[in-house]
Design an enzyme around this catalytic site. Structure first.
Site, PDB file in Angstrom:
ATOM      1  N   HIS A  46      -0.684  -6.557   0.845  1.00 27.17           N
ATOM      2  CA  HIS A  46      -0.204  -5.899  -0.425  1.00 27.17           C
ATOM      3  C   HIS A  46       1.866  -6.852  -0.445  1.00 27.17           C
ATOM      4  O   HIS A  46       1.993  -6.796   0.228  1.00 27.17           O
ATOM      5  CB  HIS A  46      -0.095  -4.409   0.218  1.00 27.17           C
ATOM      6  CG  HIS A  46      -0.319  -3.758  -1.031  1.00 27.17           C
ATOM      7  ND1 HIS A  46       1.387  -3.686  -1.566  1.00 27.17           N
ATOM      8  CD2 HIS A  46      -1.128  -2.827  -1.891  1.00 27.17           C
ATOM      9  CE1 HIS A  46       0.579  -2.567  -2.626  1.00 27.17           C
ATOM     10  NE2 HIS A  46      -0.366  -2.711  -2.702  1.00 27.17           N
ATOM     11  N   ASP A  72      -7.825  -0.514  -0.236  1.00 31.88           N
ATOM     12  CA  ASP A  72      -9.283  -0.892  -0.600  1.00 31.88           C
ATOM     13  C   ASP A  72     -10.659  -1.103   0.076  1.00 31.88           C
ATOM     14  O   ASP A  72     -11.584  -1.039  -0.289  1.00 31.88           O
ATOM     15  CB  ASP A  72      -8.838  -2.003  -1.976  1.00 31.88           C
ATOM     16  CG  ASP A  72      -8.595  -1.126  -3.142  1.00 31.88           C
ATOM     17  OD1 ASP A  72      -8.930  -0.485  -4.007  1.00 31.88           O
ATOM     18  OD2 ASP A  72      -7.582  -2.164  -3.807  1.00 31.88           O
TER      19      ASP A  72
HETATM   20  N1  CMC Z   1      -6.165 -13.596   3.644  1.00 29.85           N
HETATM   21  C1  CMC Z   1      -5.266 -13.863   4.218  1.00 29.85           C
HETATM   22  N2  CMC Z   1      -3.750 -14.957   3.740  1.00 29.85           N
HETATM   23  C2  CMC Z   1      -3.293 -14.172   3.196  1.00 29.85           C
HETATM   24  C3  CMC Z   1      -3.764 -12.612   2.621  1.00 29.85           C
HETATM   25  C4  CMC Z   1      -5.354 -12.443   2.698  1.00 29.85           C
HETATM   26  N3  CMC Z   1      -5.753 -11.225   2.144  1.00 29.85           N
HETATM   27  N4  CMC Z   1      -2.577 -12.453   1.897  1.00 29.85           N
HETATM   28  C5  CMC Z   1      -1.384 -12.839   2.250  1.00 29.85           C
HETATM   29  N5  CMC Z   1      -2.314 -14.423   2.416  1.00 29.85           N
HETATM   30  C6  CMC Z   1      -1.135 -15.192   2.892  1.00 29.85           C
HETATM   31  C7  CMC Z   1      -0.838 -15.690   2.058  1.00 29.85           C
HETATM   32  O1  CMC Z   1      -1.698 -16.964   2.400  1.00 29.85           O
HETATM   33  C8  CMC Z   1       0.244 -16.259   2.499  1.00 29.85           C
HETATM   34  O2  CMC Z   1       0.823 -17.199   4.032  1.00 29.85           O
HETATM   35  P1  CMC Z   1       2.142 -18.457   3.727  1.00 29.85           P
HETATM   36  O3  CMC Z   1       3.251 -17.270   3.965  1.00 29.85           O
HETATM   37  O4  CMC Z   1       1.540 -19.120   5.204  1.00 29.85           O
HETATM   38  O5  CMC Z   1       2.117 -19.308   2.656  1.00 29.85           O
HETATM   39  C9  CMC Z   1       1.163 -14.909   3.074  1.00 29.85           C
HETATM   40  O6  CMC Z   1      -0.143 -14.133   3.384  1.00 29.85           O
HETATM   41  C10 CMC Z   1       1.961 -14.397   1.877  1.00 29.85           C
HETATM   42  O7  CMC Z   1       1.289 -13.848   0.993  1.00 29.85           O
HETATM   43  P2  CMC Z   1       1.504 -13.578  -0.992  1.00 29.85           P
HETATM   44  O8  CMC Z   1       0.152 -14.323  -1.233  1.00 29.85           O
HETATM   45  O9  CMC Z   1       2.734 -14.713  -0.563  1.00 29.85           O
HETATM   46  O10 CMC Z   1       1.537 -12.502  -0.192  1.00 29.85           O
HETATM   47  P3  CMC Z   1       1.866 -11.943  -2.829  1.00 29.85           P
HETATM   48  O11 CMC Z   1       3.439 -10.436  -1.766  1.00 29.85           O
HETATM   49  O12 CMC Z   1       2.434 -12.498  -3.095  1.00 29.85           O
HETATM   50  O13 CMC Z   1       0.335 -11.470  -2.160  1.00 29.85           O
HETATM   51  C11 CMC Z   1      -1.642  -9.676  -2.414  1.00 29.85           C
HETATM   52  C12 CMC Z   1      -0.526 -10.077  -2.074  1.00 29.85           C
HETATM   53  C13 CMC Z   1      -2.572  -8.368  -2.537  1.00 29.85           C
HETATM   54  C14 CMC Z   1      -2.097  -9.938  -3.840  1.00 29.85           C
HETATM   55  C15 CMC Z   1      -2.909 -10.656  -0.858  1.00 29.85           C
HETATM   56  O14 CMC Z   1      -2.544 -10.028   0.052  1.00 29.85           O
HETATM   57  C16 CMC Z   1      -4.227 -10.834  -1.529  1.00 29.85           C
HETATM   58  O15 CMC Z   1      -4.395 -11.312  -2.309  1.00 29.85           O
HETATM   59  N6  CMC Z   1      -4.949 -10.011  -0.715  1.00 29.85           N
HETATM   60  C17 CMC Z   1      -6.048  -9.898  -0.709  1.00 29.85           C
HETATM   61  C18 CMC Z   1      -6.562  -9.197  -2.499  1.00 29.85           C
HETATM   62  C19 CMC Z   1      -6.389  -7.805  -1.779  1.00 29.85           C
HETATM   63  O16 CMC Z   1      -6.775  -6.756  -0.959  1.00 29.85           O
HETATM   64  N7  CMC Z   1      -5.958  -7.141  -3.317  1.00 29.85           N
HETATM   65  C20 CMC Z   1      -5.117  -5.640  -2.942  1.00 29.85           C
HETATM   66  C21 CMC Z   1      -4.650  -5.587  -3.659  1.00 29.85           C
HETATM   67  S1  CMC Z   1      -4.309  -3.357  -2.640  1.00 29.85           S
HETATM   68  C22 CMC Z   1      -4.891  -2.423  -4.244  1.00 29.85           C
HETATM   69  C23 CMC Z   1      -3.849  -2.713  -4.923  1.00 29.85           C
HETATM   70  O17 CMC Z   1      -2.797  -1.881  -4.941  1.00 29.85           O
HETATM   71  O18 CMC Z   1      -4.026  -3.038  -6.164  1.00 29.85           O
END
Ligand code: CMC
Length: 427
Positions: free
Chosen positions: A306, A363
């Site tokens: 998240h 989710d």
């Molecule tokens: N699986 C594998 N690796 C992950 C994931 C995941 N679900 N989420 C983040 N990472 C890794 C990412 O690759 C990065 O690694 P590194 O530092 O080595 O490059 C690190 O963790 C940080 O990730 P980020 O993309 O910079 O983090 P963010 O804050 O931009 O993304 C997110 C948050 C929710 C978009 C992401 O965690 C994600 O895509 N999760 C899966 C989709 C999901 O479940 N979304 C629902 C969110 S809750 C509902 C809502 O409030 O909308």
């Protein structure tokens, strides 16, 4: 006026003093509004360090796993309130008295029908359309039904729009489902609760009476509470941005639905369930974990991580309990739940997920509950949109109550410098 100042030192120029702002809770913020007049912009794609507005509605402490609506903790609301009471709190700032609650719920309940002409609107969509596409289109079309009576500058008009949206969203959501399966639309029933009425519109048919199961009704109500608001997420910011121009509220909510649809946001519950189905068997989990960690693979573990919570998502704790209650009530031993529990266990103990603070989010469990209730995967985000509508409206109203300023970000331009144009087709 802020007491504290931050000093921005720029090479070869006089220092710039910036006000430091403090809210009731949360981090201190540096007020950069004067920078434009000094010849500078700040750069923050994805708003990872930027507060886009002031708000009194919801507070999140992602490090501690805290979520408060108007100061009330989400777990207390989920366990001791109901969705309509939470709606009242989000919209009005205080918990209602008994009389205020009765009046509020009566107004919502008595405005659940949609204009009959909307039934015809549905017929323009293909039956196999994704329900989110239909939901987005039909919600935007509500602007056509109520635009003339709507002046966003009049408080009473904004209030009426809020009631209309809150009342009609379950009806529109259930119509999206009925249309997709070729069944007749079911009219709302005033004798049922908000959640019970939605389940009835989803599952009853003219041939057979549908009796709402109280455990499922409570579970649906909890899903709605836990998705009701989440401060300045992508879809809420979209609603605020759309609304900042003075746009019609139904059109603004349609914009929020469009933003919510993406798999990184509200589409995650659908994507999570599809992922669990693809994993299919606990033996396949290591393969999927390997893919999730591989930087050359775009696959992510859906339902994990998240932007704000770097601790356990407090909504996920309640959702996990509700998930078990529903499966017990239905006497279901679900293979996917077994995959989900094992995946949760392995990921929570894996250094990759621990280091990056990636925990199951809301989710991860909501999809399992909805599936157990017999709701198809393609409807999951529609239900999220229905629940989040109150949050979107609360923010839209707050923005108008505080005085709107059109959202107009700037950019870091990295394109061509000015150059002369020579047409190849017109000499
Ligand atoms: N699986 C594998 N690796 C992950 C994931 C995941 N679900 N989420 C983040 N990472 C890794 C990412 O690759 C990065 O690694 P590194 O530092 O080595 O490059 C690190 O963790 C940080 O990730 P980020 O993309 O910079 O983090 P963010 O804050 O931009 O993304 C997110 C948050 C929710 C978009 C992401 O965690 C994600 O895509 N999760 C899966 C989709 C999901 O479940 N979304 C629902 C969110 S809750 C509902 C809502 O409030 O909308």
């Amino acid at each position: 006026m802020a007491d504290k100042k931050a000093t921005l030192t720029l090479p070869g120029e006089a220092d710039i003093e910036l006000d430091m702002l403090s809210g009731t809770l949360g981090l201190e913020e540096i007020d950069v509004r004067i920078l434009g007049s000094k010849g500078y912009f700040t750069f923050d794609p994805g708003f990872t360090s930027t507060a886009s507005c002031e708000s009194k509605i919801t507070y999140i402490d992602g490090e501690k796993g805290i979520l408060l609506h108007r100061g009330f903790p989400i777990d207390q609301l989920a366990l001791h309130s109901n969705y309509l009471e939470v709606c009242y709190i989000l919209l009005n700032g205080e918990a209602p008295t008994k009389e205020q609650y009765e009046e509020f719920s009566t107004i919502v309940t008595r405005h659940t029908m949609v204009h009959e002409q909307i039934h015809h609107l549905f017929r323009g969509f293909r039956r196999d359309s994704h329900p989110m596409a239909v939901m987005c289109g039909v919600t935007g079309a509500l602007a056509a039904f109520y635009h003339d009576a709507m002046d966003v500058n009049i408080e009473r008009h904004r209030e009426i729009a809020a009631f209309r949206l809150l009342s009609k969203m379950p009806t529109v959501a259930a119509m999206c489902y009925k249309y997709s399966i070729g069944q007749p639309f079911v009219y709302p029933r005033n004798d049922l609760s908000y959640a019970g009425n939605f389940l009835n519109m989803m599952f009853s048919t003219p041939c057979e009476e549908y009796v709402v199961n109280p455990v499922l009704e409570r579970a649906m109500d909890r899903i709605l509470i836990l998705h009701a608001d989440h401060e300045q997420n992508a879809s809420t910011s979209t609603v605020r941005t759309a609304g900042s121009s003075g746009a019609n509220p139904f059109a603004c909510i349609a914009a929020g639905i469009a933003s919510l649809w993406g798999p990184a946001h509200g589409g995650a519950n659908e994507a999570c369930l599809r992922m669990l189905e693809e994993i299919h068997n606990v033996d396949h989990i290591p393969d999927f974990l390997r893919r999730a960690k591989d930087k050359n693979d775009s696959f992510r573990l859906m339902g994990f991580g998240h932007r704000v919570y770097k601790n356990y998502d407090p909504r996920a704790t309640v959702m996990r309990e509700t998930c078990h209650e529903v499966l017990k009530e239905l006497g279901m031993k679900d293979d996917l739940l077994e995959v989900a529990m094992e995946l949760e266990h392995i990921a929570l103990n894996d250094p990759y997920f621990i280091e990056r603070k990636l925990y199951p989010n809301v989710d991860f469990y909501s999809g399992l509950i909805l599936k157990a209730m017999g709701i198809p995967t393609s409807m999951f985000t529609v239900i999220f949109a229905m629940a989040r509508t109150v949050g979107w409206i609360a923010h839209w109203k707050e923005m108008h109550d505080d005085g709107i300023k059109i959202a107009r970000p700037r950019q870091l331009y990295t394109g061509y410098d000015q150059r002369d144009f020579k047409s190849a087709i017109n000499k």
